[in-house]
Design an enzyme around this catalytic site. Sequence first.
Site, PDB file in Angstrom:
ATOM      1  CG  ASP A 127      -0.307  -0.101   2.511  1.00 60.92           C
ATOM      2  OD1 ASP A 127       0.726   0.571   2.694  1.00 60.92           O
ATOM      3  OD2 ASP A 127      -0.799  -0.837   3.380  1.00 60.92           O
ATOM      4  CE  LYS A 180      -4.730   3.174  -7.312  1.00 60.35           C
ATOM      5  NZ  LYS A 180      -4.399   1.768  -7.627  1.00 60.35           N
ATOM      6  CG  MET A 204      -3.676   6.640  11.922  1.00 60.61           C
ATOM      7  SD  MET A 204      -4.820   5.253  11.890  1.00 60.61           S
ATOM      8  CE  MET A 204      -4.766   4.730  13.602  1.00 60.61           C
TER       9      MET A 204
HETATM   10  N1  SAH Z   1       1.181  -0.184  11.593  1.00 60.64           N
HETATM   11  C1  SAH Z   1       1.760   1.139  11.545  1.00 60.64           C
HETATM   12  C2  SAH Z   1       0.749   2.205  11.873  1.00 60.64           C
HETATM   13  C3  SAH Z   1      -0.378   2.273  10.887  1.00 60.64           C
HETATM   14  S1  SAH Z   1      -1.515   3.570  11.189  1.00 60.64           S
HETATM   15  C4  SAH Z   1       2.964   1.193  12.473  1.00 60.64           C
HETATM   16  O1  SAH Z   1       3.183   0.295  13.279  1.00 60.64           O
HETATM   17  O2  SAH Z   1       3.740   2.135  12.358  1.00 60.64           O
HETATM   18  C5  SAH Z   1      -0.849   4.823  10.162  1.00 60.64           C
HETATM   19  C6  SAH Z   1      -0.219   5.881  11.015  1.00 60.64           C
HETATM   20  O3  SAH Z   1       1.066   5.477  11.399  1.00 60.64           O
HETATM   21  C7  SAH Z   1      -0.030   7.206  10.326  1.00 60.64           C
HETATM   22  O4  SAH Z   1      -1.205   7.965  10.354  1.00 60.64           O
HETATM   23  C8  SAH Z   1       1.040   7.811  11.189  1.00 60.64           C
HETATM   24  O5  SAH Z   1       0.511   8.323  12.383  1.00 60.64           O
HETATM   25  C9  SAH Z   1       1.888   6.612  11.539  1.00 60.64           C
HETATM   26  N2  SAH Z   1       3.033   6.453  10.651  1.00 60.64           N
HETATM   27  C10 SAH Z   1       3.300   5.420   9.845  1.00 60.64           C
HETATM   28  N3  SAH Z   1       4.484   5.603   9.208  1.00 60.64           N
HETATM   29  C11 SAH Z   1       4.962   6.781   9.644  1.00 60.64           C
HETATM   30  C12 SAH Z   1       6.130   7.526   9.378  1.00 60.64           C
HETATM   31  N4  SAH Z   1       7.067   7.086   8.535  1.00 60.64           N
HETATM   32  N5  SAH Z   1       6.296   8.709  10.006  1.00 60.64           N
HETATM   33  C13 SAH Z   1       5.385   9.160  10.874  1.00 60.64           C
HETATM   34  N6  SAH Z   1       4.261   8.504  11.145  1.00 60.64           N
HETATM   35  C14 SAH Z   1       4.047   7.325  10.563  1.00 60.64           C
END
Ligand code: SAH
Length: 529
Positions: free
Chosen positions: A42, A64, A177
């Site tokens: 994704d 998407k 998020m």
């Molecule tokens: N499973 C993921 C989280 C998914 S929810 C994890 O463990 O990181 C998606 C959220 O993760 C985004 O809205 C943001 O808040 C955070 N996120 C994911 N990648 C990120 C990144 N590179 N930098 C900052 N926030 C990130």
Amino acid sequence: MTQARESGVGRVWIVGAGPGDPGLNTVAGLAAVRAADVVLFDRLSSRELLDECRADALRIDVGKAVGDAATQERIHVLLVEHARAGRRVVRLHGGDAFVFGRGAEELAALSAAGVPATVIPGVTSAVAAAEAAGIPVTARGVAASFAVVTGREAAGAMARVDWDRLALAADTLVVLMGVERLAAIADAIAGGGREASTPCAVVEAATTSRQRVVRGTLGTIATAAAAAGVGPPAVLVVGAVVAVGEQLGALRGGLAGRRMLVTRAVGQAAGLAAALRAEGALPVLAPALRIEAAWDAHAIAVALARLRGDAYAWLAFASEQGVEHWWEALAACELDTRALAGVRVCAIGRTTAYALAQRGVRADLLPDEGSAAGVAAALLAACERGASVLLPGAAEQRPELGALLRAGGASVEELAVYRTLVATEADAALLAEARTGLDAVTFASPSAVRGLVGLLGGDVGALRGALIACIGPTTAEAAREAGLAADVVAAEPSVEGLVAALRDAFSARGAGAEPEFVQSLRAEAGGTR
Ligand code: SAH
């Protein structure tokens, strides 16, 4: 496409691929990606990681509209169908699959369908995003707990997050998020009893080349983030650890977290990008020129015939591209390294010497000084008077070296094997995206300077605030002519030299006092020892 495996049902690997930097995917995750027949990815998945797939693997973009139920249902169907066809299926998740990911739902759907699955834990952004900004989520004497919260529930009526209870429940709060609802979230946390002066940071696109950090307090962070135009993906970090991060950052100096523009051509940039990443810097790739093969079969055949007839005493390469395209020309003539026979070989710069070594050629001469004058002096000292030197290189080779050699009595042939072209519109688009908030701009050749200036439409002011770093004096001179005074010039003209010069420049800036929290720990330790 992929063939069905004979052993019946395949398997699904639910992989947490880390926050963005492909280096933060796990070794197990990489092995799964490399072995996969089918990969579902994704928008949080890194391109570089996808490049690790087998060439014949099927790549399916399911990103998407991540989050909507229909998409999730479709993902379950795809996982089950491909696995039932006997394939190895990898489902990539950003961060860790079980932290606000749908990994658990996918696992449940697969179990229900009787498809075997393996979960590979990942580096979650809940910890890594703060860390990439230098902020520890716990710190001795400062924060003994952290809570990871979704910011998605803050807006609507379905406020499943009990902010009143949560605000004081953990020392550090990490909100995922939530970047689109920062004001409401900050209010909710303050309403739950945290001081408006509590330090906060928003980390956007952590560990990628687009990483940015905005700092403030609970009272100011929403305004500051909006002013900076921060968008998803981003995390909000709340608590005293943010101040600890600032103290550490001042101490840390070096290249960590610095965004550095890499202007080398596609295909040439990887070495510098990797060397920068190895020091914690964030290389931003914006090719300012393109390189293409430009040898003429007839000219090459003539040169090779002369080489066989011992007409040349020396073959001198000024760049790794020269080496690469010379060997490409040899291969096109169905020849290889043996065609060089007894000719002596000079490498200008360590990177060029390394490119030769990779083709089994030990350079006979590696001039200490990389300037045209230095190289000419070294070569002339090693030559008989009147000896003949072949210089395979760029079609637009700089004339200085040839002229100096001729003046010293050598006979010189410049042979074009590649050509440097100006960058395209696509490169301009990359640069437009990348050029704000840069800590440094790196140039590895005068043509890269001219290419970048061209891409900027002459507006070098757009790079204000970034350190200008050049690989050597000739490149620095080109930068100066373009109105970009070089702040850093590598002592040795190589990728390593350039990185070393940047490291020195930034550590000089970063030197600072020991952080307060380390001092207080020391005091505590002193008391008990
Ligand atoms: N499973 C993921 C989280 C998914 S929810 C994890 O463990 O990181 C998606 C959220 O993760 C985004 O809205 C943001 O808040 C955070 N996120 C994911 N990648 C990120 C990144 N590179 N930098 C900052 N926030 C990130």
